[in-house]
Design an enzyme around this catalytic site. Structure first.
Site, PDB file in Angstrom:
ATOM      1  N   GLU A 211      40.980  43.057 -27.973  1.00  0.00           N
ATOM      2  CA  GLU A 211      41.442  43.607 -26.692  1.00  0.00           C
ATOM      3  C   GLU A 211      42.650  44.527 -26.848  1.00  0.00           C
ATOM      4  O   GLU A 211      42.811  45.490 -26.094  1.00  0.00           O
ATOM      5  CB  GLU A 211      41.780  42.474 -25.711  1.00  0.00           C
ATOM      6  CG  GLU A 211      40.564  41.700 -25.203  1.00  0.00           C
ATOM      7  CD  GLU A 211      40.141  40.562 -26.124  1.00  0.00           C
ATOM      8  OE1 GLU A 211      40.682  40.459 -27.248  1.00  0.00           O
ATOM      9  OE2 GLU A 211      39.272  39.765 -25.722  1.00  0.00           O
TER      10      GLU A 211
ATOM     11  N   PHE B  84      40.337  26.160 -18.061  1.00  0.00           N
ATOM     12  CA  PHE B  84      39.966  26.745 -19.343  1.00  0.00           C
ATOM     13  C   PHE B  84      40.183  28.267 -19.296  1.00  0.00           C
ATOM     14  O   PHE B  84      39.750  28.932 -18.365  1.00  0.00           O
ATOM     15  CB  PHE B  84      38.497  26.421 -19.661  1.00  0.00           C
ATOM     16  CG  PHE B  84      38.026  27.059 -20.944  1.00  0.00           C
ATOM     17  CD1 PHE B  84      38.592  26.710 -22.168  1.00  0.00           C
ATOM     18  CD2 PHE B  84      37.049  28.047 -20.924  1.00  0.00           C
ATOM     19  CE1 PHE B  84      38.184  27.323 -23.336  1.00  0.00           C
ATOM     20  CE2 PHE B  84      36.629  28.662 -22.099  1.00  0.00           C
ATOM     21  CZ  PHE B  84      37.201  28.295 -23.310  1.00  0.00           C
ATOM     22  N   GLN B  85      40.868  28.779 -20.282  1.00  0.00           N
ATOM     23  CA  GLN B  85      41.184  30.209 -20.417  1.00  0.00           C
ATOM     24  C   GLN B  85      41.963  30.743 -19.215  1.00  0.00           C
ATOM     25  O   GLN B  85      41.792  31.895 -18.829  1.00  0.00           O
ATOM     26  CB  GLN B  85      39.920  31.029 -20.682  1.00  0.00           C
ATOM     27  CG  GLN B  85      39.352  30.713 -22.058  1.00  0.00           C
ATOM     28  CD  GLN B  85      38.286  31.668 -22.526  1.00  0.00           C
ATOM     29  OE1 GLN B  85      37.533  32.198 -21.726  1.00  0.00           O
ATOM     30  NE2 GLN B  85      38.193  31.875 -23.833  1.00  0.00           N
TER      31      GLN B  85
ATOM     32  N   LYS C 109      37.146  35.316 -10.937  1.00  0.00           N
ATOM     33  CA  LYS C 109      35.698  35.372 -11.085  1.00  0.00           C
ATOM     34  C   LYS C 109      34.991  35.376  -9.728  1.00  0.00           C
ATOM     35  O   LYS C 109      34.008  36.091  -9.534  1.00  0.00           O
ATOM     36  CB  LYS C 109      35.231  34.168 -11.925  1.00  0.00           C
ATOM     37  CG  LYS C 109      33.760  34.227 -12.293  1.00  0.00           C
ATOM     38  CD  LYS C 109      33.388  33.152 -13.300  1.00  0.00           C
ATOM     39  CE  LYS C 109      31.959  33.354 -13.779  1.00  0.00           C
ATOM     40  NZ  LYS C 109      31.585  32.402 -14.835  1.00  0.00           N
TER      41      LYS C 109
ATOM     42  N   MET D  10      57.985  52.061 -44.636  1.00  0.00           N
ATOM     43  CA  MET D  10      59.229  52.321 -43.910  1.00  0.00           C
ATOM     44  C   MET D  10      60.195  51.142 -44.040  1.00  0.00           C
ATOM     45  O   MET D  10      61.412  51.336 -44.152  1.00  0.00           O
ATOM     46  CB  MET D  10      58.933  52.632 -42.439  1.00  0.00           C
ATOM     47  CG  MET D  10      60.141  53.082 -41.655  1.00  0.00           C
ATOM     48  SD  MET D  10      60.959  54.509 -42.407  1.00  0.00           S
ATOM     49  CE  MET D  10      60.213  55.860 -41.499  1.00  0.00           C
TER      50      MET D  10
END
Ligand SMILES: Cc1ncc(C[n+]2csc(CCOP(=O)(O)OP(=O)(O)O)c2C)c(N)n1
Length: 595
Positions: free
Chosen positions: A70, A132-133, A182, A500
């Site tokens: 993502e 959940f999630q 949802k 760097m």
């Protein structure tokens, strides 16, 4: 279409929607809104709560690009936005999907990139139950978005989505997140046409104050050593042409920040280079010795100013910015102008022209002397790429990319030494060709940003110039590149180190190299083959030019790992805490500052 855009693709006005009202699911309504905003492509990764959205996408013409993480959906959308000036769109599921977006949101916030992030949320009834999630995406994203929403009802959905695009694209662009439970995706509702947007607390001042503009023109004519410091705001506002006219009329030396490279063509005679920590000697000396600093669409970032108290110490400052919060944040200007850089520059030029007959002769002689001084600084310490016959110098690699690009290719980069050398040596004839993570400095940006840029600009040659460290953060996106058939030329500047950081350890920590050696790096021929992408490793200087030519001739993507000298450092360098005039020019002595 809801939005009208100017010639650079920036949103100017919000137009009346085509009236329409029919029953549809929230998921379909969302897609309807996206299409009406002119979105042709979204970058995302699905999950449980976004299943209704992905079901709606199944037979919808909108292109969905499945990334492999993502964070890269956000970076790809940012690459798309940076290459076009239009709003990039990414989407993620709830919980880990949305938390994975956070780096991309901060990046968009720091670099003022118009982005709409769509996240799924657990069912409204479950919010707050540690479902959940479930993650508090609204809370998490509050500090890293320009604005964010949690949609509570399908009736609010279209208004919120159109507002999100409006906010992302107008004023100082930035990321807007819309968190959608949802059940809102699943609910049925009527698409309510949105005819106008009223946001009482959101005001965008584009025109600039007439009195301030007049005063600016006066100050410019009064200056003997004017200097233009142009940044990403010029590119966001589509003000490149106005900048060119302004710079030519004033005949001022001009630097473009990392975010502003390409705002003025690199080959323009007034263009000096990038300023700041790895800017050129002439750029930093010019900033330090000017008597008027004209700061346009910049934010006086510490990487540009060095020690703030010593920055442009003898100069008056005019600061033009669309974001009032930037005025006086780091340097208090003598003359602030809040407005859109394009509109304001156009107006300043008009006033300058009017005043020219009376004012122009006044400082003609000192201004000539100023240019002589600038040219002398350029000659004294020019930016010259190191080349060797026994090993590939990293600077040699970027000048070869520059040769092929000839000012016209899109170049994305990661963060580190390769990024700084690219800024120093790759020329950009136009805005929106150089795409790099500026404010956040996020490794892993270059490859996914190239995905977005190449999708947005299929006509363009796109180089993803990445370090061997940053590349290993974005390897999963090789699958996206291969599956989308994107002809990106991935060039890895392979120095075997987190270059760097190694440079700072060498210079400031007694060369005690700690945690910077990349002992294991994949065989890119085999890695590329695993994805069906041709790959090659080179390490001799005479191989460089033919290998890059061959990569560009390849019709599809190409993976080229270039083994460069491991211990090369980027110079000039302004040590942290030093004034920009206190540059270290190269091994090893500091340079005396001319009075
Ligand atoms: C995500 C992230 N982690 C850590 C850093 C700190 N950092 C800045 S430059 C750099 C080294 C980058 O190494 P590499 O990608 O090999 O590029 P090079 O400097 O060698 O060109 C690191 C670790 C960062 N900028 N971003």
């Amino acid at each position: 279409m809801y939005l009208s855009r100017d010639r650079q693709g920036a949103v100017t006005t919000y137009e009346r929607a085509v009236p329409m009202s029919n029953l549809m699911s929230g998921a379909k309504m969302l897609l309807e809104c996206l299409v009406r905003e002119g979105v042709d492509c979204i970058f995302g990764y699905p999950g449980g709560v976004t299943l209704p959205l992905y079901d709606a996408l199944y037979d919808h013409p909108l292109r969905h690009v499945l990334v492999r993480h993502e964070q890269n959906a956000a970076f790809a959308a940012e690459g798309y936005a940076r290459a076009t000036g239009r709003v990039g769109v990414c989407c993620a599921t709830s919980g880990p999907g949305s938390t994975n977006l956070v780096t991309g949101l901060v990046n968009a916030m720091m670099d003022s990139i118009p982005l709409v992030a769509l996240t799924g949320q657990v069912h409204s009834k479950l919010i707050g139950s540690d479902a959940f999630q479930e993650a508090d995406t609204f809370g998490i994203s509050r500090s890293c978005t320009k604005h964010n929403y949690l949609v509570k009802s399908i009736n609010d959905l279209p208004g919120i989505i159109h507002e999100a695009f409006y906010i992302a694209a107008t004023g100082r662009p930035g990321p807007v997140l819309v968190d959608i439970p949802k059940d809102v995706f699943q609910a049925q509702g009527h698409y309510a046409p949105v005819s106008s947007i009223h946001l009482p607390g959101y005001k965008v001042y584009t025109e600039g104050h007439t009195g301030q503009i007049r005063r600016a023109a006066q100050m410019i004519w009064e200056a003997q050593r004017p200097f233009v410091y142009a940044g990403g705001g010029i590119i966001s506002s589509g003000a490149s042409e106005e900048l060119r006219q302004f710079v030519e009329f004033v005949d001022a030396p001009t630097v473009c920040t990392l975010m502003g490279l390409g705002a003025l063509p690199s080959r323009h005679p007034n263009f000096i280079s990038m300023p700041g920590m790895h800017g050129s000697y002439a750029a930093n000396m010019g900033m330090s010795h000017c008597d008027l600093l004209i700061a346009l669409g910049v934010r006086f970032d510490d990487r540009v100013t060095g020690r703030l108290s010593a920055f442009a110490a003898h100069a008056k400052v005019i600061h033009v910015d669309i974001d009032p919060a930037e005025i006086g944040k780091n340097r208090v200007p003598d003359l602030p102008i809040v407005g859109d850089a394009r509109r304001v520059l156009g107006k300043i030029v008009k006033v300058l022209q009017k005043l020219a007959p009376a004012e122009a002769p006044r400082n003609a002689a000192p201004r000539k002397a100023w240019w002589r001084q600038i040219r002398a600084w350029q000659q004294e310490h020019p930016l010259l790429p190191a080349v060797s016959s026994s090993e590939i110098k990293p600077q040699h690699l970027v000048t070869e990319i520059d040769r092929i690009s000839n000012g016209r290719a899109v170049v994305t980069s990661d963060v580190g030494q390769h990024q700084m050398w690219a800024c120093q040596f790759i020329r950009f004839d136009e805005p929106r060709l150089w795409i790099s993570s500026g404010g956040l400095g996020s490794m892993g940006f270059g490859l996914p940003a190239a995905v977005g840029a190449q999708l947005a600009r299929p006509d363009k040659l796109v180089f993803a110039l990445v370090g061997d460290g940053g590349f290993q953060m974005s390897i999963p996106e090789l699958a996206t590149i291969a599956s989308q058939g994107l002809p990106i030329k991935i060039v890895i500047m392979n120095n075997g180190y987190l270059g760097m950081v190694r440079q700072w350890q060498e210079l400031f920590y007694n060369n005690r190299l700690s945690g910077v050696e990349l002992e294991c790096f994949p065989d890119v021929e085999k890695l590329g083959a695993a994805y069906g992408i041709p790959g090659r490793v080179i390490q001799r200087p005479e191989e460089l030019s033919p290998a890059l030519n061959a990569a560009v001739r390849e019709p599809g993507p190409y993976l080229l790992s270039v083994k460069v000298s491991p211990f090369e450092n980027v110079y000039p360098m302004v040590p942290s805490g030093a004034a920009v005039s206190e540059m270290v020019l190269g091994p090893p002595q500091p340079v005396a500052v001319p009075k």
